[in-house]
Design a protein around this motif. Structure first.
Motif, PDB file in Angstrom:
ATOM      1  N   ILE A 146       0.835  -1.191   0.000  1.00 46.95           N
ATOM      2  CA  ILE A 146       0.000   0.000   0.000  1.00 46.95           C
ATOM      3  C   ILE A 146       0.876   1.249   0.000  1.00 46.95           C
ATOM      4  O   ILE A 146       1.873   1.325   0.715  1.00 46.95           O
ATOM      5  CB  ILE A 146      -0.931   0.022   1.235  1.00 46.95           C
ATOM      6  N   LYS A 147       0.494   2.214  -0.789  1.00 46.16           N
ATOM      7  CA  LYS A 147       1.216   3.479  -0.815  1.00 46.16           C
ATOM      8  C   LYS A 147       0.850   4.331   0.401  1.00 46.16           C
ATOM      9  O   LYS A 147      -0.133   4.072   1.088  1.00 46.16           O
ATOM     10  CB  LYS A 147       0.881   4.250  -2.100  1.00 46.16           C
ATOM     11  N   ASP A 148       1.652   5.341   0.632  1.00 45.69           N
ATOM     12  CA  ASP A 148       1.380   6.265   1.735  1.00 45.69           C
ATOM     13  C   ASP A 148       0.171   7.138   1.411  1.00 45.69           C
ATOM     14  O   ASP A 148      -0.219   7.302   0.243  1.00 45.69           O
ATOM     15  CB  ASP A 148       2.598   7.156   1.998  1.00 45.69           C
ATOM     16  N   VAL A 149      -0.405   7.726   2.457  1.00 45.12           N
ATOM     17  CA  VAL A 149      -1.519   8.645   2.261  1.00 45.12           C
ATOM     18  C   VAL A 149      -0.991   9.979   1.751  1.00 45.12           C
ATOM     19  O   VAL A 149       0.232  10.223   1.726  1.00 45.12           O
ATOM     20  CB  VAL A 149      -2.300   8.843   3.577  1.00 45.12           C
ATOM     21  N   LYS A 150      -1.883  10.849   1.389  1.00 42.39           N
ATOM     22  CA  LYS A 150      -1.472  12.160   0.893  1.00 42.39           C
ATOM     23  C   LYS A 150      -0.726  12.926   1.980  1.00 42.39           C
ATOM     24  O   LYS A 150      -0.967  12.751   3.171  1.00 42.39           O
ATOM     25  CB  LYS A 150      -2.685  12.955   0.424  1.00 42.39           C
ATOM     26  N   MET A 151       0.154  13.800   1.557  1.00 41.54           N
ATOM     27  CA  MET A 151       0.974  14.545   2.505  1.00 41.54           C
ATOM     28  C   MET A 151       0.116  15.364   3.466  1.00 41.54           C
ATOM     29  O   MET A 151       0.409  15.461   4.661  1.00 41.54           O
ATOM     30  CB  MET A 151       1.933  15.461   1.734  1.00 41.54           C
ATOM     31  N   ARG A 152      -0.972  15.940   2.970  1.00 39.52           N
ATOM     32  CA  ARG A 152      -1.814  16.781   3.819  1.00 39.52           C
ATOM     33  C   ARG A 152      -2.616  15.966   4.830  1.00 39.52           C
ATOM     34  O   ARG A 152      -3.116  16.527   5.812  1.00 39.52           O
ATOM     35  CB  ARG A 152      -2.776  17.596   2.960  1.00 39.52           C
ATOM     36  N   ASP A 153      -2.744  14.650   4.604  1.00 44.11           N
ATOM     37  CA  ASP A 153      -3.510  13.801   5.511  1.00 44.11           C
ATOM     38  C   ASP A 153      -2.644  13.066   6.519  1.00 44.11           C
ATOM     39  O   ASP A 153      -3.171  12.293   7.322  1.00 44.11           O
ATOM     40  CB  ASP A 153      -4.328  12.775   4.711  1.00 44.11           C
ATOM     41  N   ARG A 154      -1.362  13.286   6.505  1.00 40.16           N
ATOM     42  CA  ARG A 154      -0.491  12.585   7.440  1.00 40.16           C
ATOM     43  C   ARG A 154      -0.613  13.178   8.841  1.00 40.16           C
ATOM     44  O   ARG A 154      -0.809  14.382   9.015  1.00 40.16           O
ATOM     45  CB  ARG A 154       0.950  12.634   6.950  1.00 40.16           C
ATOM     46  N   THR A 155      -0.465  12.312   9.823  1.00 39.62           N
ATOM     47  CA  THR A 155      -0.716  12.712  11.212  1.00 39.62           C
ATOM     48  C   THR A 155       0.238  13.798  11.670  1.00 39.62           C
ATOM     49  O   THR A 155      -0.148  14.670  12.451  1.00 39.62           O
ATOM     50  CB  THR A 155      -0.590  11.478  12.122  1.00 39.62           C
TER      51      THR A 155
END
Length: 289
Positions: A92-101
């Motif tokens: 699985i790829k990472d989430v969008k940069m703006r959605d990272r914790t």
């Protein structure tokens, strides 16, 4: 489409000039081409490409979640080949940069420190105004009280977690509320269209025949729009809830690393419970806000 049909009838009856109708036709054609071109994603610069599924897709693909097709296809291939382990983290790829914790945690920490400073100022003012209390002799009953019971009756203002969460996620909450308001508006549109259809079907109605087709198509389009808006509302609700849970879990975990449990009333089990159960309750609440 309705406006183009109206202008076409006016042109056939010589109500408007050919030049005006030609300009309107060209404008409608360019609008249709623009709508089709917006369905294709733009080429992103390397600085904006974060390796997620959502970055290189268009707004149409993001709205209908077609970017998840490779993930579903990969899971189906593994199941077909007899791989019972399912999808792994490296698949699985990472989430969008703006959605990272990390991004939201920095904003949450800044708002939390601002809330603590605000409460500290209020307590300092209240302490300066309040008369000095006479110290009561110590006894076994007072010594046996728990620290949280003393905090509940000391009358001091405590930081508000809800205020901090609102300051951190208010934009996402307002967007979610906008989708919900739009959905509630569409719920009341269908009865109005049905009322218009019943009036059209009444004997002696002088409405033209094309209005019946317009009402039928409008009824179908409003139902589709209601479904689309409702799923976007649930998407944003779930998204806000996950962000709240991740931020709170990160905050509790970092706080737990600094606590000396041998001198504190809280135990390791209570901290783990905060991270697993209480943070999850915030996510469940955000889903039905």
């Amino acid at each position: 489409i309705v406006e183009f049909s109206t202008e076409n009838k006016r042109w056939k009856t010589d109500s408007i000039s050919e030049l005006k109708f030609g300009l309107f036709t060209a404008q409608a054609g360019l609008a249709a081409v623009n709508f089709v071109l917006m369905s294709f994603p733009e080429q992103l610069e390397d600085d904006y490409f974060d390796g997620s599924y959502e970055s290189p897709v268009s707004w149409l693909s993001a709205s209908f979640y077609s970017f998840l097709t490779p993930v579903i296809w990969m899971g189906w291939i593994k199941t077909k080949e007899g791989d019972k382990t399912g999808l792994k983290e490296e698949d699985i790829k990472d989430v969008k940069m703006r959605d990272r914790t990390q991004n939201y945690y920095d904003e949450f920490e800044k708002n939390w420190l601002a809330e603590v400073a605000r409460v500290s100022n209020i307590n300092a003012i209240n302490d300066a105004r309040a008369p000095k209390a006479i110290k009561a002799p110590k006894n076994n009953k007072v010594d046996a009280e728990k620290p949280e019971e003393k905090e509940e009756r000391d009358g001091r203002v405590k930081p508000s977690l809800y205020r901090v969460l609102w300051n951190t996620f208010r934009h996402e909450v307002l967007v979610t509320a906008g989708w919900k308001l739009f959905n509630d508006f569409l719920v009341f549109v269908n009865p109005q269209i049905l009322n218009a259809i019943l009036a059209y079907l009444e004997p002696g109605s002088k409405e033209p025949q094309w209005t019946g087709f317009l009402y039928a198509v409008s009824l179908f389009l409003v139902a589709c729009a209601t479904t689309f808006v409702l799923q976007r509302y649930w998407y944003h609700c779930t998204r806000v809830g996950v962000k709240v849970r991740c931020v709170l879990t990160s905050k509790i975990y970092r706080k737990g690393l600094k606590v000396n449990f041998s001198n504190e009333s809280a135990t390791v089990g209570e901290v783990v419970n905060y991270m697993s159960v209480d943070a999850q309750r915030f996510q469940d609440t955000a889903t039905f806000m």
